[in-house]
Design an enzyme around this catalytic site. Sequence first.
Site, PDB file in Angstrom:
ATOM      1  N   HIS A 119     -28.407  27.720   1.525  1.00  0.00           N
ATOM      2  CA  HIS A 119     -27.451  28.833   1.515  1.00  0.00           C
ATOM      3  C   HIS A 119     -26.525  28.730   0.311  1.00  0.00           C
ATOM      4  O   HIS A 119     -25.949  29.724  -0.114  1.00  0.00           O
ATOM      5  CB  HIS A 119     -26.682  28.926   2.836  1.00  0.00           C
ATOM      6  CG  HIS A 119     -25.821  27.763   3.169  1.00  0.00           C
ATOM      7  ND1 HIS A 119     -26.239  26.724   3.966  1.00  0.00           N
ATOM      8  CD2 HIS A 119     -24.543  27.480   2.844  1.00  0.00           C
ATOM      9  CE1 HIS A 119     -25.254  25.850   4.120  1.00  0.00           C
ATOM     10  NE2 HIS A 119     -24.203  26.288   3.439  1.00  0.00           N
TER      11      HIS A 119
ATOM     12  N   ASP B  28     -33.199  25.151   5.095  1.00  0.00           N
ATOM     13  CA  ASP B  28     -31.956  25.451   4.386  1.00  0.00           C
ATOM     14  C   ASP B  28     -31.822  24.425   3.266  1.00  0.00           C
ATOM     15  O   ASP B  28     -31.115  23.428   3.393  1.00  0.00           O
ATOM     16  CB  ASP B  28     -30.772  25.355   5.365  1.00  0.00           C
ATOM     17  CG  ASP B  28     -29.440  25.759   4.735  1.00  0.00           C
ATOM     18  OD1 ASP B  28     -29.435  26.145   3.546  1.00  0.00           O
ATOM     19  OD2 ASP B  28     -28.411  25.666   5.424  1.00  0.00           O
TER      20      ASP B  28
ATOM     21  N   GLY C  20     -17.305  23.175   2.800  1.00  0.00           N
ATOM     22  CA  GLY C  20     -17.427  22.463   1.544  1.00  0.00           C
ATOM     23  C   GLY C  20     -18.365  21.282   1.665  1.00  0.00           C
ATOM     24  O   GLY C  20     -18.795  20.703   0.683  1.00  0.00           O
TER      25      GLY C  20
ATOM     26  N   SER D  62     -21.342  21.493   2.941  1.00  0.00           N
ATOM     27  CA  SER D  62     -22.716  21.989   2.897  1.00  0.00           C
ATOM     28  C   SER D  62     -23.514  21.348   1.773  1.00  0.00           C
ATOM     29  O   SER D  62     -23.059  21.249   0.642  1.00  0.00           O
ATOM     30  CB  SER D  62     -22.738  23.506   2.688  1.00  0.00           C
ATOM     31  OG  SER D  62     -22.393  24.176   3.859  1.00  0.00           O
TER      32      SER D  62
ATOM     33  N   SER E 148     -26.233  21.491   6.734  1.00  0.00           N
ATOM     34  CA  SER E 148     -26.472  22.930   6.810  1.00  0.00           C
ATOM     35  C   SER E 148     -25.270  23.640   7.410  1.00  0.00           C
ATOM     36  O   SER E 148     -24.590  24.411   6.751  1.00  0.00           O
ATOM     37  CB  SER E 148     -27.724  23.220   7.644  1.00  0.00           C
ATOM     38  OG  SER E 148     -27.912  24.613   7.821  1.00  0.00           O
TER      39      SER E 148
END
Length: 492
Positions: free
Chosen positions: A214, A244, A331, A333, A349
Amino acid sequence: MPKRKAAIAVGGVAALGAAAFLLPMANASQNGASGDTSAAGPKVLKASDASDLASQLQKLLGDALAGSYYDSNSKQLVVNLVSGDNNVILQAKKAGAAVRQVQNSTAELQAAAKTLKAKATVPGTAWALDPRTNKVVVTADSTVTGAKWDRVESTVKSLGSNMATLKKSAGKFTTKVSGGDAIFSQVQNGTVRCSLGFNVTAKDGSPAFLTAGHCGVAAKDWSDSETGQPIATVDQATFPGNGDFSLVKYNDAQTQAPSEVNAGNGQTVQITQAQDATVGETVFRMGSTTGLHNGQVTGLDATVNFQSETDPGGVDTVNGLIQTNVCAEAGDSGGSLFTQDGGAVGLTSGGSGDCTAGGETFFQPVTAALQATGATLGDGGAGAGAGAGAGDQAGGDAVGGSADPSASAGDQAGAGDQSGAGDGTGAGDQSGATADPSATAGDQSGADQSGADQSGADQSGNQSGSGDQSGNGDQSGSNNQSGNGSAGTESH
């Protein structure tokens, strides 16, 4: 552009507890990892050895095996068998596993998951296979109410109480844009911030790193500081759908991307391999917002339904994730999930909650990301084989393998000095400097994302954070991200 080393941002003070737990244990060995296969009782195993044994038994036992999990108290691999065949049971015991007979086969549990997908794909829901209960565990976040809740509840009931269970999460599933070292991208609506996962070598031999899909969908060009020039470009990105993850190539072909993770206080952990997650094992997560944290794997093959950011009435569904109770916030991710002995396990994720209240979190399996992109862990040179790669470091959590006190926190992997410059991590661009435990998690903001409920097995879906994830710039968990000090920065 001169040859450079990627650096990793250090997490906040909250990470010290996990680091203290990790480092003393990093070199510890456990008895029985290589015992006699003819032994009558189950072997005492390290989690990484249990994961290897689980993979071997999957091939050996086939459909008779209905999942497995690691019992951290007895340090044994427990396998579920749906067959009462004495020969099958003997093979499993001979291999060193503890055996228990269960009712539901893997095929039956997967069929139940397909029914949930067809009838209960509602934003804010998630489900994963839990080998400890031999059921599909369904989680609904705080946004699932009224008719939506009735729809999910009735679908779960139709599967039968012996096949599926439903639980409520107090948080909201969102993507966690940060992770290990902070990385930034300038987009139309401001700045997007995520975390670097693991340094890898792309199929064509060029240096690269893995992060969340993402994040790669949200922006193409990434920098190691909020106002710096791009140092890496997205090559492949998958989100939503079957994963992802993103493969991001460094623009400078001479970039050194060591396979290590920054564990803070000048400690680095070498990442030596990519490995599949095992339910029950302890894992560590490093992120640019919250630093190093640890917890347990609670479910596999999780499906998370995030609210779409691009379509108000749509759902971004991600399949094949790892569910844990390790906390995360905006943040984080893309940040690294690894084991104490240096195994690269996942990329952050999403989920629900934060690192204060707890929650559920979900991770993209590293093994699947490597297979899909054709990349390999490490820098293809000195660090090759060390599996984790710069990215790992990203999360100062570097929990993975044996900590190497001589390694400099800064070099760790990451994109450039991604240390999180600007993010408030305080680590500045740590580029190689000794990690500063006093650094604040700053930008990480996004508090609610990290997992409030993370503790639970349900974490699986929460995380995903509905909209956040979608790559649109603010995936970070809406504006929590603000942490960087820049009002326009979105943290994922």
